[in-house]
Design an enzyme around this catalytic site. Structure first.
Site, mmCIF file in Angstrom:
data_model
loop_
_atom_site.group_PDB
_atom_site.id
_atom_site.type_symbol
_atom_site.label_atom_id
_atom_site.label_comp_id
_atom_site.label_asym_id
_atom_site.label_seq_id
_atom_site.Cartn_x
_atom_site.Cartn_y
_atom_site.Cartn_z
ATOM 1 N N GLU A 106 10.639 4.598 -18.245
ATOM 2 C CA GLU A 106 9.290 5.400 -18.803
ATOM 3 C C GLU A 106 8.975 5.089 -20.231
ATOM 4 O O GLU A 106 7.673 4.992 -20.513
ATOM 5 C CB GLU A 106 10.028 6.827 -18.775
ATOM 6 C CG GLU A 106 10.000 7.411 -17.388
ATOM 7 C CD GLU A 106 10.625 8.778 -17.385
ATOM 8 O OE1 GLU A 106 10.774 9.356 -16.368
ATOM 9 O OE2 GLU A 106 11.256 9.301 -18.412
ATOM 10 N N LYS A 153 20.325 16.783 -13.696
ATOM 11 C CA LYS A 153 19.210 15.814 -13.440
ATOM 12 C C LYS A 153 19.189 14.705 -14.595
ATOM 13 O O LYS A 153 19.484 14.890 -15.642
ATOM 14 C CB LYS A 153 17.956 16.715 -13.648
ATOM 15 C CG LYS A 153 16.571 15.913 -13.158
ATOM 16 C CD LYS A 153 15.498 16.961 -13.382
ATOM 17 C CE LYS A 153 14.112 16.565 -12.449
ATOM 18 N NZ LYS A 153 13.560 15.318 -13.464
ATOM 19 N N SER A 212 16.869 17.073 -18.267
ATOM 20 C CA SER A 212 16.005 18.243 -18.155
ATOM 21 C C SER A 212 16.667 19.225 -19.004
ATOM 22 O O SER A 212 17.818 19.315 -19.204
ATOM 23 C CB SER A 212 15.906 18.678 -16.747
ATOM 24 O OG SER A 212 15.444 20.085 -16.669
ATOM 25 N N HIS A 217 0.800 -1.148 -0.024
ATOM 26 C CA HIS A 217 -0.099 -0.037 0.053
ATOM 27 C C HIS A 217 0.798 1.258 -0.099
ATOM 28 O O HIS A 217 0.401 2.411 0.414
ATOM 29 C CB HIS A 217 -0.946 -0.033 1.300
ATOM 30 C CG HIS A 217 -1.599 -1.092 1.300
ATOM 31 N ND1 HIS A 217 -3.187 -1.066 0.725
ATOM 32 C CD2 HIS A 217 -1.578 -2.325 1.673
ATOM 33 C CE1 HIS A 217 -3.770 -2.241 1.165
ATOM 34 N NE2 HIS A 217 -2.856 -3.057 1.654
#
Length: 475
Positions: A334, A327, A321, A191
């Site tokens: 993805e 970054k 980025s 959870h």
């Protein structure tokens, strides 16, 4: 008007048309180009291969049986072999969204083979009295039995060349990482909340098992693709075919594919039902759903670096980025999720198309062909890329994993059988409110001795999985 040297005249039942002299396709392909300027998506190379393999096999068999002249049979086979080695690929030009059942693409294949065979025989393209797309290349065949057979063969080719090799490498890489990370203890989570400790290696081993199970399901489902309805001709009765053609052509395709294919037990059933494709597509969707979950897990475990889990480091493969320096994003994971979602969408389209047939034919086969073969290939390419550019380079943050495991309130679960559920819940509540460790509170309350606590809260012991053989042993 163009000069006569720039085009030839071809005729079909609807009239005459000018065809570019350099084109190997013919008049029916030209009509399809004009009728279906829909997506710009051309037939998949694997699907072209499947159709050409069928045409090669039928030319061999029809030549052997005396249904077409031997010299024409040999020329068609030579033309097919050239295409299978990569030639003339720019001649397969009909949009994926086209005439029902795939007649336009089918005639595109017939015309290219006929015109190349004419050249091989020393004749001119378009002289269909010598080599006809219909009477020779397509002898004893129909779109209605060729296309469902091509989907079967294309699916088998894509699975063998793309998906299965990628799955095997991914499973091996995950097993390797499982061994590398086996001694690293981390917090489990259910959870999205703290749970009892697990081994990082077992996370990877679980993923390997999941992919292995999916590969077995896909193998089972793909068995449905191995029964070919070729020989059914227009409606499954075998009209205009030689009595020996049906069995012999499947035998030749089996040899060309190096696969134990067999004639379908009922040709009409093989033509009408798209169930084999729905079955394979369903197994791909099932894989895509778990693969998406794995990619999401990788992203969560790599999240941060300062404000997320950062239990593992996915290899940075490109700047993340356009504005934030330094970054790096989990781009391979993805991309994997996006492909998985596309495969799930294709599965839905295949299911809708499969039930849209009427009477002796399903006219939605072009959609099924593209979506099924494309699903197999993009899944295979995705898994291969994820393995090479992500999984193989993953490193573990052992200290962070251990810190989360030691700080988890879920460790109180191990106290249940020693101090009872209610006492354990009270200890967890006090720890959360005061910041004291579970160990400190249990000792302060005199619920267990220090030695007992050391044994019960042993993270190495707690996070281990009981082997199946041991779980079956009876004292």
């Amino acid at each position: 008007m163009a000069d006569n040297t720039d085009f030839r005249i071809e005729r079909d039942s609807m009239g005459d048309r000018q065809i570019p002299s350099s084109a190997y396709y013919g008049i029916q392909t030209l009509r399809a180009i004009e009728n279906f300027p829909i997506s710009g998506i051309k037939p998949l190379p694997t699907y072209v291969d499947a159709c050409v393999i069928i045409k090669k096999a039928t030319a061999i068999v029809n030549g052997e049986l005396g249904c077409i002249p031997q010299d024409i049979s040999q020329a068609i086979v030579q033309a097919a072999d050239e295409i299978l080695t990569g030639k003339l690929r720019d001649q397969f030009v009909v949009d994926v969204y086209q005439a029902g059942a795939g007649t336009s693409h089918h005639m595109n294949v017939n015309e290219v083979l006929a015109n190349r065979a004419l050249e091989i025989l020393g004749d001119e393209k378009g002289n269909y009295k010598r080599v006809s797309p219909n009477d020779h290349v397509n002898y004893g065949q129909s779109t209605n039995d060729v296309i469902p057979t091509a989907i079967r063969i294309g699916g088998l080719l894509a699975l063998g060349h793309t998906l299965h090799p990628a799955l095997e490498k991914a499973i091996a890489s995950l097993e390797s990482k499982a061994g590398e990370f086996q001694d690293i203890v981390k917090s489990g989570r259910t959870h999205l909340q703290d749970a009892v400790p697990v081994r990082l290696g077992e996370n990877f081993r679980a993923w390997a098992q999941i992919l292995s199970d999916h590969q077995n399901r896909i193998y089972t489902a793909s068995g449905d693709l191995m029964a070919l309805g070729l020989g059914g001709s227009a409606v499954g009765t075998g009209m205009n075919t030689h009595p020996q053609y049906r069995a012999r052509v499947v035998e030749v395709i089996s040899q060309l594919m190096e696969s134990p294919l067999e004639p379908a037990p009922h040709l009409m059933a093989a033509m009408q039902s798209m169930a084999p494709f729905v079955n394979v597509s369903g197994s791909l969707r099932n894989l895509a759903q778990d693969l998406a979950k794995i990619s999401h897990d990788l992203r969560l475990m790599d999240s941060g670096p300062k404000t997320g889990f950062k239990e593992i480091q996915l290899p940075p493969v490109q700047p993340g980025s356009s504005i934030m320096p330094g970054k790096y994003n989990p781009v391979m994971a993805e991309m994997t999720s996006m492909v998985c979602f596309q495969v799930m969408g294709y599965d839905n389209a295949i299911a809708l198309a499969a039930q849209a047939g009427q009477l002796e034919l399903n006219v939605m086969m072009p959609l099924i062909a593209y979506d099924l073969i494309h699903s197999i290939e993009i899944l295979g390419n995705t898994i291969a890329a994820l393995t090479e550019r992500c999984i193989q380079g993953i490193t573990a943050n052992k200290e962070r994993c251990l810190a989360y495991a030691e700080g988890s309130l879920a460790l109180v679960t191990a106290l249940n059988t020693h101090i009872g559920y209610l006492n354990a819940a009270a200890v967890a509540k006090e720890s959360l409110e005061t910041g004291k460790s579970l160990r400190q509170i249990v000792l302060e309350k005199g619920l267990m001795s220090e030695a007992e606590l050391a044994t019960v809260l042993d993270l190495e012991q707690m996070s281990g999985i009981v082997p199946l053989a041991e779980s079956r042993e009876v004292d």
